[in-house]
Write a protein that holds these residues in place. Structure first.
Motif, PDB file in Angstrom:
ATOM      1  N   UNK A   1       0.844  -1.190   0.000  1.00  0.00           N
ATOM      2  CA  UNK A   1       0.000   0.000   0.000  1.00  0.00           C
ATOM      3  C   UNK A   1       0.883   1.245   0.000  1.00  0.00           C
ATOM      4  N   UNK A   2       0.401   2.365  -0.532  1.00  0.00           N
ATOM      5  CA  UNK A   2       1.188   3.608  -0.514  1.00  0.00           C
ATOM      6  C   UNK A   2       1.425   4.094   0.921  1.00  0.00           C
ATOM      7  N   UNK A   3       2.529   4.820   1.109  1.00  0.00           N
ATOM      8  CA  UNK A   3       2.831   5.395   2.412  1.00  0.00           C
ATOM      9  C   UNK A   3       3.577   4.432   3.306  1.00  0.00           C
TER      10      UNK A   3
ATOM     11  N   UNK B   1     -11.199   5.513   0.227  1.00  0.00           N
ATOM     12  CA  UNK B   1     -12.056   4.331   0.096  1.00  0.00           C
ATOM     13  C   UNK B   1     -13.384   4.588   0.784  1.00  0.00           C
ATOM     14  N   UNK B   2     -14.485   4.038   0.271  1.00  0.00           N
ATOM     15  CA  UNK B   2     -15.815   4.345   0.825  1.00  0.00           C
ATOM     16  C   UNK B   2     -15.998   3.773   2.224  1.00  0.00           C
TER      17      UNK B   2
ATOM     18  N   UNK C   1     -16.409  -7.961  -4.056  1.00  0.00           N
ATOM     19  CA  UNK C   1     -17.164  -7.316  -5.123  1.00  0.00           C
ATOM     20  C   UNK C   1     -16.209  -6.794  -6.186  1.00  0.00           C
ATOM     21  N   UNK C   2     -16.680  -6.762  -7.427  1.00  0.00           N
ATOM     22  CA  UNK C   2     -15.854  -6.240  -8.504  1.00  0.00           C
ATOM     23  C   UNK C   2     -15.501  -4.785  -8.292  1.00  0.00           C
ATOM     24  N   UNK C   3     -16.467  -3.985  -7.821  1.00  0.00           N
ATOM     25  CA  UNK C   3     -16.203  -2.560  -7.590  1.00  0.00           C
ATOM     26  C   UNK C   3     -15.177  -2.375  -6.484  1.00  0.00           C
ATOM     27  N   UNK C   4     -15.290  -3.154  -5.416  1.00  0.00           N
ATOM     28  CA  UNK C   4     -14.340  -3.041  -4.318  1.00  0.00           C
ATOM     29  C   UNK C   4     -12.931  -3.432  -4.729  1.00  0.00           C
ATOM     30  N   UNK C   5     -12.818  -4.504  -5.503  1.00  0.00           N
ATOM     31  CA  UNK C   5     -11.498  -4.923  -5.957  1.00  0.00           C
ATOM     32  C   UNK C   5     -10.860  -3.875  -6.847  1.00  0.00           C
ATOM     33  N   UNK C   6     -11.631  -3.286  -7.748  1.00  0.00           N
ATOM     34  CA  UNK C   6     -11.065  -2.261  -8.625  1.00  0.00           C
ATOM     35  C   UNK C   6     -10.680  -1.008  -7.851  1.00  0.00           C
ATOM     36  N   UNK C   7     -11.469  -0.649  -6.832  1.00  0.00           N
ATOM     37  CA  UNK C   7     -11.113   0.515  -6.023  1.00  0.00           C
ATOM     38  C   UNK C   7      -9.778   0.299  -5.313  1.00  0.00           C
ATOM     39  N   UNK C   8      -9.554  -0.879  -4.807  1.00  0.00           N
ATOM     40  CA  UNK C   8      -8.289  -1.184  -4.140  1.00  0.00           C
ATOM     41  C   UNK C   8      -7.148  -1.273  -5.145  1.00  0.00           C
TER      42      UNK C   8
ATOM     43  N   UNK D   1      -6.904   0.501  -7.862  1.00  0.00           N
ATOM     44  CA  UNK D   1      -6.542   1.896  -8.155  1.00  0.00           C
ATOM     45  C   UNK D   1      -5.721   2.486  -7.026  1.00  0.00           C
ATOM     46  N   UNK D   2      -6.089   2.152  -5.802  1.00  0.00           N
ATOM     47  CA  UNK D   2      -5.393   2.734  -4.651  1.00  0.00           C
ATOM     48  C   UNK D   2      -3.923   2.319  -4.604  1.00  0.00           C
ATOM     49  N   UNK D   3      -3.623   1.068  -4.980  1.00  0.00           N
ATOM     50  CA  UNK D   3      -2.233   0.600  -4.929  1.00  0.00           C
ATOM     51  C   UNK D   3      -1.524   0.742  -6.268  1.00  0.00           C
ATOM     52  N   UNK D   4      -2.208   1.336  -7.263  1.00  0.00           N
ATOM     53  CA  UNK D   4      -1.554   1.627  -8.527  1.00  0.00           C
ATOM     54  C   UNK D   4      -1.611   0.526  -9.558  1.00  0.00           C
TER      55      UNK D   4
END
Length: 917
Positions: free
Chosen positions: A497-499, A518-519, A548-555, A557-560
């Motif tokens: 994860x970043x940081x 993240x939501x 969930x597909x949306x949750x996986x894609x959000x994560x 994006x978060x880790x690049x």
């Protein structure tokens, strides 16, 4: 003490048997199928023993009349084994050992301590995906007419079961004499899960007289849901407290204190169907189909406290007198290779408080699908002293598994550890720190693991038997061709994860969860961990969000990472093809020596040739570019498996057997893949890991010697068996440190141990007290005791230790009742300690001068009961309970009894109804 109890039980059974009337039953004819016997019980004016007693009697008849050493379970009624699951029923069989799996179901069925069992359904080999055996939980007990456990090989049995063969018997229409419909419904309530899990079943069968001969049709279907929770605590890796940041000499403390609530929902569906056609006298054509499907969706939560994170201090130390000298590195770990170390005296603690430590709150969310499909057909011929059969079958097995892991964490003001409260660690955390989101940071990495596995099998088998008469009573010959393939595709990504990371030098740049973008539904309050404050829930990444597909894609994006499911990695791809040709011949002999004395048996052998081809890719990285080189490995194995048995039969129900056989176990497909796959840990307190197969892994082989004395009498039997196995090239998986690109990984590889021995005795018996008056005559007893003494031999580092998973003592004691429509069982099953895993390659320190470190499961027992009543001849109601004493599975590491793993096994109460139309 426990062994003395078991021996006392066996002596009591022998005493009861000796006191029983010595009136032998005539059981030379084979026992009727379960369904047929159930049908016969309804015939007008006919008095037939039914239910528990009937099933035990028929199982004893199978044991008595079999050529091999075999024990059986027979359904009490159509689709009614005596226990809720197949594994639960099998644990009553002498020599069978089971353990509780992640879903709080009994599994890992072992014959005399060995897991290398071949599974068949109506005599046909069956498996799960790329494995060598079938997941018994995927075929519910309601689907079965019975189960045969073959402990000795005979030439006609399919090879591949080093320890034996478990044959699952499905009902077929010609076993029924009249049209039958049976419906069942059940609710199972788990105390830990706190939910009622329903299950439903139905069977319908009918026989038709047609112009082309009689045709029978049967369809059986079951559906069940299991809402489960199995919680776990682990004191992972023991280190010296002299290391930073604790800097306190003399204590033996865990590297991580883990609490894992495990919860989920498991849905299973099973459908089997069979058609039989009596085409002509002595000629029968049949077609069988089987479909099983399971869907396991759940999560493994962790509140994992890490004492060796920065700025942790100790207080409230209470040392135990469990102390030993150990070599430890500057990091307080077991030295490997040339690492410098010092000799220290280390003591476990009775209690200790850690101040300002980091807790890692993790979710390992999974979504696993598995299905199996098989279709088989053939023709049998039975006329003029000839019996022949041609059987063709095809099976597919498919699994699609998803595992997503995300971590969050925080600093806790204090945690007090008591490592051994009745063998289970207890943690006290002041206040409600785990139930707030204010101080939570995102940690470590985002992990993705997607895997597809497939297995296929086509088999053709032909058998023929000719009755000869005289001393050589019959000859039997046969051949089998099998083509098996297995494939795996997988991707494993572990992205930091970043940081910064909480608890390390980069902590000042760690990112709060609230700042990630993240939501809100990224977090949820997980299941309660029983080891924390007597049962406290804590915030974790939401498993539904992670899956969930949306949750996986959000994560991603978060880790690049790019959106979408990542492509499978070539170096985690594996394909195998295997062809087996086998042929056998056996002579059956029988001789009446004198009046009341006869000898019979078989002499024969089975020849097997196995050709195997493996294909995989080796990854090589140079100048930042990874290339994949295809690699192929071919092997051929040829084996001759001889068998010789002799049985001495005396009038009065007494008989004795001698048997020699040879059996083999082929290597697991995944164990043959030499490619090293590594998983770099972004958690600084979790060791990076890896795995690799061994293309030079050899078949396991065993020379098996068995002897029995059996006495059958009116109301029961007593049997004593002795066995000895000399096992060659036993396989064990062990981890060792290996360094790649300056990073040390704990890499697990399989290896052949060389030789091992397994010997022991089994005592079993059952008896119904018919001589008692009235209702008392429904009382019965059932019991079994097994001694299994195993030893690893040769020059392996584990030489002198017992075989993995083998308990030395195992016993079952049961009280039975059946009379006036009421039937019941109260059964206690006990298993002594056993070697569970090889921790030699871990960071854990160990007593100086020792080279190995093993974990053991403590002795434990389970008490189960069932009680049923026939409301009418066609309606039956029953209740039951499993593990009603709430036993736990508890592990310790080394010979100093340091707590390691503890599992809170489920207690389940059940209520059901069966209607026969």
């Amino acid at each position: 003490m426990n062994a003395r109890i078991a021996l006392g039980l066996s002596a009591s059974l022998l005493t009861i048997a000796a006191a029983a009337p010595a009136h032998a039953r005539d059981t030379d004819a084979p026992a009727p199928p379960a369904a047929a016997a159930a049908d016969d019980a309804q015939n007008d004016g006919e008095v037939v023993v039914t239910g528990i007693r009937q099933s035990l009697q028929r199982a004893a008849d199978i044991k008595r009349n079999a050529t091999q050493i075999v024990d059986s379970i027979v359904a009490q009624d159509i689709g009614k084994l005596p226990d809720p699951t197949t594994a639960a029923a099998l644990q009553r069989v002498p020599g069978i050992q089971v353990s509780v799996n992640r879903n709080n179901e009994l599994g890992d069925v072992r014959v005399r301590g060995l897991p290398d069992v071949l599974t068949t359904v109506n005599g046909r080999e069956i498996f799960t995906t790329t494995g060598r055996k079938f997941n018994l939980q995927d075929l519910p007990a309601e689907a079965l007419a019975g189960v045969d456990v073959y402990k000795s090989q005979s030439p006609d049995l399919v090879e591949g079961g080093l320890a034996g063969v478990i044959d699952l018997k499905l009902n077929r229409p010609f076993s029924f004499t009249k049209p039958t419909v049976v419906l069942s419904a059940r609710g199972n309530y788990g105390l830990r899960a706190g939910d009622v899990s329903p299950s439903f079943g139905g069977l319908a069968t009918k026989r038709f007289d047609t112009g082309i001969g009689e045709i029978g049709v049967l369809v059986n279907a079951t559906w069940q849901r299991n809402d489960y929770e199995r919680d776990q605590t682990i004191l992972s890796g023991v280190r010296s407290s002299q290391a930073a940041p604790l800097n306190t000499p003399g204590l033996l403390l865990p590297n991580i204190m883990q609490n894992f609530p495990e919860e989920g929902r498991l849905d299973r569906t099973q459908v089997n169907a069979s058609v039989q056609w009596q085409a002509a006298p002595g000629v029968q054509v049949y077609l069988d189909g089987l479909y099983t499907d399971s869907h396991d969706r759940g999560a493994h939560y962790g509140a994992n406290m890490q004492p060796y994170t920065t700025n942790v201090t100790l207080s409230g130390i209470s040392k135990s007198d469990n102390c030993f000298q150990a070599n430890a590195t500057a990091a307080g770990q077991n030295p490997t290779g040339t690492a410098a170390s010092t000799l220290q005296t280390l003591c476990a603690v009775n209690s200790i408080t850690f101040n300002n430590l980091v807790v890692n709150q993790t979710t390992q969310a999974r979504d696993n699908y598995t299905n199996n499909k098989s279709i088989a057909g053939g023709i049998t011929f039975d006329r003029a002293g000839w019996n022949a059969n041609l059987d063709l079958s095809y099976q597919t097995s498919h699994a699609d598994n998803t595992l997503i892991i995300a971590d969050i964490g925080q600093r806790l003001a204090s945690v007090t550890l008591e490592p051994n409260v009745d063998g289970v660690p207890r943690f006290t955390i002041p206040g409600r720190a785990l139930q707030t989101t204010d101080g939570l940071y995102i940690r470590n990495s985002y992990q993705q693991n997607f895997q597809l596995t497939d297995g296929y099998l086509f088999a053709a088998k032909a058998d023929a038997r000719k009755e000869l008469g005289g001393f050589l009573s019959s000859i039997r010959v046969g051949a089998r061709y099998a083509k098996r393939s297995a494939s795996t595709q997988q991707v494993v990504l572990n992205t930091a994860v970043p940081g910064g990371n909480l608890g390390t030098a980069t902590e000042p740049t760690a990112v709060k969860v609230s700042a990630t973008g993240l939501p809100a539904d990224f977090l949820s309050l997980g299941s309660a961990a029983p080891g924390i404050n007597g049962g406290q829930a804590f915030y974790v990444p939401n498993p539904d969000y992670l899956l969930s597909g949306a949750g996986q894609d959000a994560l991603r994006r978060y880790v690049g990472l790019a959106a979408g499911r990542p492509a499978y990695q070539k170096d985690r791809q594996f394909n195998a093809d295997e062809q087996t040709i086998s042929a056998y011949a056996e002579l059956n002999y029988a001789l009446d020596v004198s009046e009341g004395l006869a000898i019979d048996g078989i002499v024969g052998g089975r020849f097997v040739q196995t050709d195997r081809s493996l294909n995989f890719f080796q990854a090589t990285t140079a100048a930042g570019v990874t290339t994949y080189t295809p690699i192929n490995a071919d092997t051929t194995d040829r084996d001759f498996l001889p068998t010789a048995t002799a049985r001495l039969k005396l009038d009065g129900g007494l008989q004795a057997r001698l048997s020699y056989s040879k059996s083999i176990r082929r290597p697991e497909f995944t164990d043959l893949n030499p490619v090293v796959t590594l998983a770099l840990s972004n958690n600084p307190f979790v060791q990076s890991s890896g795995s690799a197969g061994n293309p030079n892994l050899r078949e396991q082989k065993s020379d098996n010697f068995d002897a029995t004395v059996e006495y059958y009498f009116h109301g029961g039997y007593i049997a004593v068996a002795g066995y000895y196995r000399k096992i060659h090239d036993r396989v064990l998986n062990g981890a060792a440190p290996e360094t790649y690109n300056a990073v040390t990984y704990s890499v697990t590889r399989p290896r052949n141990l060389g030789e091992a021995s397994l010997k022991g005795i089994e005592v079993s018996g059952q008896y119904f007290a018919d001589f008692l008056p009235g209702a008392w005559s429904g009382i019965g007893v059932q019991g079994a005791f097994t001694l299994a003494d195993s030893k690893i031999e040769g020059n392996d580092p584990l030489a002198g230790n017992p075989l993995q998973g083998v308990s030395k003592y195992n016993f079952t004691a049961g009280l039975l009742y059946e009379k006036y429509g009421l039937s019941g069982r109260l059964i206690y099953t006990y298993r002594s300690q056993y070697f569970d895993s090889d921790q030699t390659g871990s960071i854990s320190v160990r007593p100086a001068g020792t080279t190995t470190l093993l974990s053991y499961v403590r002795p434990a027992g389970r008490l189960d009961f069932s009680l049923g009543y026939d409301i009418t001849p066609k309606i039956r109601f029953d209740v039951g309970g499993t593990n009603i004493l709430r036993s736990k599975t508890r592990d310790y590491v080394g010979n100093s009894y340091l707590s390691f793993e503890s599992f809170y096994d489920e207690t389940t109460y059940t209520m059901g109804v069966r209607v026969r139309i």
